[in-house]
Structure formats: structure tokens, C-alpha cells
Design a protein around this motif. Sequence first.
Motif, PDB file in Angstrom:
ATOM      1  N   GLY A 186      21.595  35.335  64.287  1.00 18.37           N
ATOM      2  CA  GLY A 186      21.628  35.030  65.610  1.00 18.37           C
ATOM      3  C   GLY A 186      19.905  35.460  66.050  1.00 18.37           C
ATOM      4  N   GLU A 187      19.415  34.875  67.039  1.00 19.77           N
ATOM      5  CA  GLU A 187      18.192  35.150  67.624  1.00 19.77           C
ATOM      6  C   GLU A 187      18.017  34.885  68.997  1.00 19.77           C
ATOM      7  N   GLU A 188      17.496  35.775  69.879  1.00 15.28           N
ATOM      8  CA  GLU A 188      17.238  35.497  71.262  1.00 15.28           C
ATOM      9  C   GLU A 188      15.990  36.260  71.806  1.00 15.28           C
ATOM     10  N   ASP A 189      15.549  35.539  72.815  1.00 13.82           N
ATOM     11  CA  ASP A 189      14.354  36.412  73.422  1.00 13.82           C
ATOM     12  C   ASP A 189      14.959  37.353  74.833  1.00 13.82           C
ATOM     13  N   VAL A 190      14.465  38.618  74.513  1.00  7.95           N
ATOM     14  CA  VAL A 190      14.572  39.847  75.467  1.00  7.95           C
ATOM     15  C   VAL A 190      13.452  40.056  76.349  1.00  7.95           C
ATOM     16  N   LEU A 191      13.296  39.404  77.593  1.00  7.92           N
ATOM     17  CA  LEU A 191      12.087  39.698  78.390  1.00  7.92           C
ATOM     18  C   LEU A 191      10.823  38.931  77.537  1.00  7.92           C
ATOM     19  N   GLY A 192      11.071  38.118  77.141  1.00  9.23           N
ATOM     20  CA  GLY A 192       9.965  37.372  76.215  1.00  9.23           C
ATOM     21  C   GLY A 192       9.624  37.783  74.886  1.00  9.23           C
ATOM     22  N   VAL A 193      10.621  38.751  74.409  1.00  6.36           N
ATOM     23  CA  VAL A 193      10.485  39.493  73.022  1.00  6.36           C
ATOM     24  C   VAL A 193      11.482  38.807  72.030  1.00  6.36           C
ATOM     25  N   PRO A 194      11.107  38.371  70.852  1.00  4.39           N
ATOM     26  CA  PRO A 194      12.060  37.842  70.038  1.00  4.39           C
ATOM     27  C   PRO A 194      12.937  38.967  69.492  1.00  4.39           C
ATOM     28  N   THR A 195      14.302  38.851  69.624  1.00  4.09           N
ATOM     29  CA  THR A 195      14.881  39.882  68.921  1.00  4.09           C
ATOM     30  C   THR A 195      15.941  39.179  67.870  1.00  4.09           C
TER      31      THR A 195
END
Length: 203
Positions: A186-195
Motif C-alpha cells: 500500500g501507499e498513501e500520502d501523509v501531509l503531502g509526503v508519500p509513505t
Amino acid sequence: MSIHEPNLNVVRLDRTAANDVAALLGRGMADNPVHAAVYRGDERHRARCHARITRTLLATSAALDIEGVEQAGELIGVAAAAAPGRCQPGASARMRLLATASALGAPTLSRLLEWNGIWARHDPTEPHVHLGPVSVDRHLRGRGIGSLLLLRHVGRLDAVGAVGYLETDRPEAVDFYSRFGYAIVGEEDVLGVPTWFMRRPAA
């Protein structure tokens, strides 16, 4: 694996080492992209903020299994892991973490809650060993210390046939963890940061 640092000693750590572990995690992760987005300020400020959060986390998370690497008596690397079903803090721990985060100011608290909420939503429902936090003193990166910790970690996973899971916000860490059998799920942005969210199947 190639170790470029001499005289390394791998040790199991308990709560008596919480201050040293928190300080290492603070300074070792101050340049992580999510930490920069959450804590803002310069690296020294981010290191102090994250050390405060992790100190509370360690004090309230008795289920964390923590292993460290020492050199000449100094802690230079650390890896923590939570047993299946124990990676999310209980109600009492959440209250203490919330109090610590609140002391950093309302904007930082809001960003911390957003970060934690996104990562928590990705936690697998299947039983798994949750790796993290993991850090090596920044001036010693690339010298095999993280590999030493990961080899020991995945060896324990394989010994009991456990699924491994972790999160990372460092693109170079994705390649690093892939070498130990983790794959992106999975992948999702956190506060505009890819994680990235990574899983290692049971042996």
C-alpha cells in the motif's frame, strides 16, 4: 551483508534504556520526510519533539521488543517490534501519548493525529509482527548496522512463521526492506509526503 563498523554488540533493551533509545530515535529520524512535515522547524527541534513522543511510547508499550546495537558502550542503532495484536496502544497509553503530543502545541498535535490515523488504518487485520521504529545514528548509515538488526529480526520471524509488517516514509528504505523479504502492499500520502506499507509473508 557487509559490516564496516568494528566491535559491535547486539543487546536486548528494556525500559531502563528508554532515554537513550528515545534520544537515538529522535536524532536518527529527524530528517525523515514525515517528521519534517509533522514537527516542522530545524532538525534539532524535530529531534527533541520526536524523542519526547518516543520516550512516552516506550514507557507505555511494555509489549515492544527492542534490540539495540552498541559500540564502545554507546547505543548506535535500534529496532523495535510489537508482537501480534499489540501494535496499537491501549486506552491508557493513548491518553499519555495525547498529553505528550498536546504539549508540543495544537498544530503539531493535529498533524500527529493525522499521521497516526493514516498509518493505523493500514494495519493488517491478520496477525503480524509490526516492525518499528528502526533507526541508526545518521553518521553511521550505510555501514551494515541496520542490516545486522534486520537479519536478526527476520530470523525471528522465520523461526516462528510470523508475518512481518512495517511502514516507511523514506524511498531508500523501501529498497532496503525489500532485501529482507518485505514487499509494498500500500501507499498513501501523509501531509503531502508519500509513505509505503510493506508486508513480509510468513516463512
